[in-house]
Design an enzyme around this catalytic site. Structure first.
Site, PDB file in Angstrom:
ATOM      1  N   SER A  65      69.047  57.172  31.879  1.00 30.03           N
ATOM      2  CA  SER A  65      69.141  58.445  31.166  1.00 30.03           C
ATOM      3  C   SER A  65      69.262  59.556  32.196  1.00 30.03           C
ATOM      4  O   SER A  65      68.889  59.386  33.359  1.00 30.03           O
ATOM      5  CB  SER A  65      67.893  58.666  30.306  1.00 30.03           C
ATOM      6  OG  SER A  65      67.842  59.986  29.803  1.00 30.03           O
ATOM      7  N   TYR A  77      58.798  58.868  28.968  1.00 29.46           N
ATOM      8  CA  TYR A  77      60.191  58.445  28.821  1.00 29.46           C
ATOM      9  C   TYR A  77      60.953  58.603  30.142  1.00 29.46           C
ATOM     10  O   TYR A  77      61.656  57.692  30.592  1.00 29.46           O
ATOM     11  CB  TYR A  77      60.861  59.276  27.723  1.00 29.46           C
ATOM     12  CG  TYR A  77      62.310  58.909  27.479  1.00 29.46           C
ATOM     13  CD1 TYR A  77      62.647  57.794  26.737  1.00 29.46           C
ATOM     14  CD2 TYR A  77      63.338  59.694  27.999  1.00 29.46           C
ATOM     15  CE1 TYR A  77      63.970  57.445  26.508  1.00 29.46           C
ATOM     16  CE2 TYR A  77      64.670  59.366  27.787  1.00 29.46           C
ATOM     17  CZ  TYR A  77      64.979  58.242  27.029  1.00 29.46           C
ATOM     18  OH  TYR A  77      66.285  57.916  26.821  1.00 29.46           O
TER      19      TYR A  77
END
Length: 585
Positions: free
Chosen positions: A455, A468
């Site tokens: 990501s 995350y």
């Protein structure tokens, strides 16, 4: 897989006895596999085992090879005419009432071109798959055309193929090849194959290698010079032909097949990134293409459906496994590989979603597609999946570790259970996939590629995404480490960093430190914002395929992901200051 359990018979023809093995149901279409030099029928064992559940598979030792007897005298006993007699005798014995589907590799393909172009075999061959072996007649005309009009390009092609054919000259010398094969070359050949072609040495080559190679030298002596000097003018294929060209073949140039449509009007072309001994190194992919071609011909279609999507020449027939394939980026990636003609294993913890993805993959162009239900955070379940995939479908060529979950909220509000859940899926799920499927790739020795979905959060800090971002940063570094470790084995590793993409992860992401009502409100707001951004997952899928083709290390996808990546490299302080900004809730 071996030929253990095969039904065996002997066929007498032209003063020799041919050892013939059969697998599968004789009521099904017959696929006849013809081996090359210096092999015996066992070279096909992996392919035959994969075809036997759908077809009647027949293999035979060419005269003078394996358990078949050799002609006496050897000189003049291996002409294409006599090899054609052998083929007809075997075909009549195993499939007297139906034409056979012929598959040949190396010299098995050379002689099969003779079978499929002579008048006396018309009606006995339903289709022909040629692999690493040209027609000597076509080769002769190819040489003559280039010698009559010797442009620089054509001269280069002649010289290139001449260099690749160095071994042909040696095989024409008297006595020397026989002495070499019965001596040091025969003893070292398995090690040479393992080192040069990464051929597994489990049950290949067989103990008859030395005598097979010595006898097989007469294949070259009896046929090559006469046919190249006086090629037949009527060598037209009277059955549909599938040409499979390994792009890394050390013995045959791709240019040999440039004008093949002149000789084979019903021609299907395929390429694959492999070396010469594809029956041993890529049996899963070869069996898939042979099965598809035979099925298409049996169904009345002259050509199988071929992929038309981007990079079809790169991914056609490859086995691709994608986790998190039930929706979003995973599903879009599965479709992209399907359009490129890959075989797709769609994996998701939602079995119904995975099944829908697999069904659509078959509709849009996948050679085949399957669905598997697995929670990637479950190590034992992943181990069972890896074993099942290897047994049922083959070794994965491309692994896409895409499954992931979202978690927002400050560090102090994030519990140990929250951390454990996000790391189990986002990090450990990737570790399990890389460890299990990466090991299979490495043991096969034919390369591959691993894609890990990280990501932009992996390199862009955020006060709202500590768990995350940590999980994705770990995935990014894991990918870099694996890329360094696996490079020597021909396995590429790419980290994909999508950015803000319109998928359902926003509506399912958990928010730490808030009650269920507030979490639902934040999920709805995030989904609305991502929807307004509306960056489609299909573009991420395109970036994944492109990243594999170019063997890229890190692929930031969206504009904001690319911008943050640049800042992380050249102005990290700016990202750190931006991370302090409290996001709107």
């Amino acid at each position: 897989m071996t030929l253990q359990g095969a039904r065996e018979r002997w066929v007498r023809t032209g003063g020799v006895e041919l050892c013939v093995a059969e697998l599968g149901d004789p009521a099904q279409p017959t696929v006849l596999l013809v081996h090359g030099y210096p092999d015996s029928k066992e070279v096909w064992s992996e392919v035959a085992g994969r075809l036997a559940d759908r077809f009647h598979v027949v293999l035979y030792d060419v005269r003078g090879h394996g358990r078949s007897t050799a002609p006496q005298p050897l000189r003049g006993g291996f002409t294409l005419e006599k090899l054609t007699d052998d083929f007809l005798a075997v075909a009549d014995a195993v499939s007297p009432d139906r034409p056979v589907h012929l598959v040949g590799h190396d010299w098995g393909s050379v002689q099969s071109w003779e079978f499929v172009t002579v008048k006396r075999t018309e009606g006995r061959i339903a289709s022909f798959t040629s692999l690493s072996g040209p027609s000597l007649d076509h080769f002769g005309h190819w040489i003559q055309r280039r010698m009559k009009r010797p442009t620089p390009r054509r001269v280069g092609q002649l010289l290139g193929q001449g260099a690749k054919s160095w071994y042909v000259y040696l095989l024409h010398t008297p006595v020397l090849p026989e002495l070499a094969w019965r001596g040091p070359l025969g003893r070292t050949w398995p090690r040479i194959m393992s080192r040069m072609e990464k051929v597994p040495s489990d049950n290949y080559p067989t103990s008859s290698l030395s005598s097979d190679a010595a006898h097989g030298a007469w294949l070259y002596r009896d046929n090559v010079r006469p046919r190249l000097l006086r090629p037949r003018a009527d060598a037209f294929a009277h059955a549909p032909v599938q040409l499979i060209t390994p792009l890394g073949d050390a013995f045959l140039s791709e240019r040999l097949y440039d004008e093949l449509e002149l000789w084979a009007p019903q021609l299907t072309r395929r390429t694959l990134p492999a070396k010469h001994w594809v029956p041993r190194t890529r049996p899963d992919r070869l069996a898939s293409w042979v099965g598809e071609f035979v099925t298409s011909v049996e169904g009345g279609r002259q050509e199988p459906r071929t992929a038309s999507g981007p990079h079809a020449d790169r991914f056609g027939g490859q086995l691709v496994l994608i986790t998190g394939a039930g929706s979003g980026i995973g599903r879009a990636t599965a479709y992209a590989f399907a359009e490129a003609g890959a075989r797709v294993v769609a994996v998701d913890r939602d079995g119904e979603a995975a099944a829908r993805t697999a069904e659509m993959c078959r509709l849009v162009g996948a050679t085949d597609a399957w669905a598997e239900t697995v929670d990637v955070s479950d190590e034992q379940a992943m181990e069972k999946l890896a074993a099942k995939v290897a047994t049922d479908y083959g070794v994965v060529d491309v692994l896409v570790n895409n499954a992931g979950i979202g978690l927002a909220g400050s560090f102090l509000d994030t519990t140990s259970d929250d951390w454990r859940k996000v790391l189990d899926v986002n990090l450990w799920g990737v570790i399990h996939g890389c460890r299990l499927f990466g090991r299979q790739m490495a043991e096969r020795g034919q390369g591959g590629h691993i894609v890990n979905t990280a990501s932009a959060a992996a390199y862009q800090p955020s006060r709202a995404l500590p768990a995350y971002s940590t999980s994705k940063a770990a995935v990014l570094m894991l990918s870099e480490c694996l890329r360094a470790e696996l490079a020597d084995q021909g396995i590429g590793v790419t980290a994909i960093c999508p950015g803000l993409v319109n998928t359902n992860i926003t509506s399912t992401a958990r928010h730490a430190g808030v009650d269920a009502e507030e979490e639902a409100r934040r999920q709805k707001k995030s989904a609305r914002l991502y929807g307004l951004r509306n960056y489609p997952p299909e573009k991420v899928a395109e970036a994944i395929l492109r990243g594999i083709v170019n063997n890229e290390a890190v692929v930031p996808v969206t504009p904001e992901a690319r911008g943050a990546h640049l800042l992380a490299r050249f102005a990290p302080g700016a990202l750190r200051r931006l991370a302090r900004v409290k996001p709107p809730m």
